[in-house]
Design a protein around this motif. Sequence first.
Motif, mmCIF file in Angstrom:
data_model
loop_
_atom_site.group_PDB
_atom_site.id
_atom_site.type_symbol
_atom_site.label_atom_id
_atom_site.label_comp_id
_atom_site.label_asym_id
_atom_site.label_seq_id
_atom_site.Cartn_x
_atom_site.Cartn_y
_atom_site.Cartn_z
ATOM 1 N N TYR A 212 14.007 3.572 -17.186
ATOM 2 C CA TYR A 212 13.203 3.822 -18.392
ATOM 3 C C TYR A 212 13.872 3.354 -19.683
ATOM 4 N N GLU A 214 14.604 0.953 -22.863
ATOM 5 C CA GLU A 214 13.879 0.011 -23.718
ATOM 6 C C GLU A 214 14.645 -1.309 -23.693
ATOM 7 N N ARG A 242 8.506 5.785 -26.636
ATOM 8 C CA ARG A 242 8.968 5.958 -25.247
ATOM 9 C C ARG A 242 8.124 7.043 -24.585
ATOM 10 N N PHE A 244 7.756 7.569 -21.011
ATOM 11 C CA PHE A 244 8.262 8.057 -19.716
ATOM 12 C C PHE A 244 7.118 8.423 -18.765
ATOM 13 N N GLY A 245 6.087 7.605 -18.758
ATOM 14 C CA GLY A 245 4.979 7.815 -17.831
ATOM 15 C C GLY A 245 3.906 8.770 -18.312
#
Length: 247
Positions: A212, A214, A242, A244-245
Amino acid sequence: MKYNLNPSDIEGLDKTALPSHVAVIMDGNGRWAQKKFMNRVKGHEKGADTVRMVVRTCREIGISFLTLYAFSTENWLRPKAEVAALMLLLKKFLVSEKQEMLVNNIRFNVIGETERLPDDVRDAIQHTMDATRKNDGMNLNLALSYGGRSEIVKAAKEIAAEVKDGRLSVDAITPETVIKHLYTAEIPDPDLLIRTSGEMRISNFLIWQIAYSEIFITETLWPDFTRNELIQILKEYQGRNRRFGRV
Ligand code: IPE
Ligand code: IPE
Ligand code: MG
């Protein structure tokens, strides 16, 4: 020399939202030299100056973990003379930078198959690691003779041995079990991954850990990479969302 940040250098950077771990694929030394009709080794020498600059900048800004990809398991396949030159440069770097790391409270660590390195390089690594062990200003990790696949194989073998000995049940294996057996067990995953010289690939670097991260890829060749560009990337990182899903 004790580092001393000029606050105007980092104007616009949010000191409360820095990545804790920055990882860098330092690429493009050979092309930098070839463009100037010089030997590739000259590029590695110039690249060592960029390493000093990046270590200094990250320390001054307050990055906690910096991991630099200096030599991959695949780089052993380069011509003997280039490998030898890189090893010599590495040893010189460890000796020349030890004092700087002590003065600036930097803890030095190496990740990778260090058993494959020449004895004098291993001695220099051990010496610098021991000397800086108590420092807690920034963790500098050098990935040397490092390969992500072999790191995962190492973890798998250690876990298999635990299962075989009855110390671990198969059902108890989780991502945390794997993490415990990686070189980076004590280190958070990289928040930010930078690659210089424009290649759109990972080249076997921290393949588990960058799940995860960047990613920033710049066309700049490593010897030409500047403090300004690094600060620019950090600012751009701060603008990323960000997820994270999640949504
Ligand atoms: C990165 O520069 C340093 C190492 C991989 C040791 P390169 O030597 O890969 O430079 P290019 O990619 O050939 O320009
Ligand atoms: C990656 O660069 C390894 C390091 C920066 C140490 P390479 O130059 O070895 O990667 P490839 O061969 O272009 O994928
Ligand atoms: Mg390269």
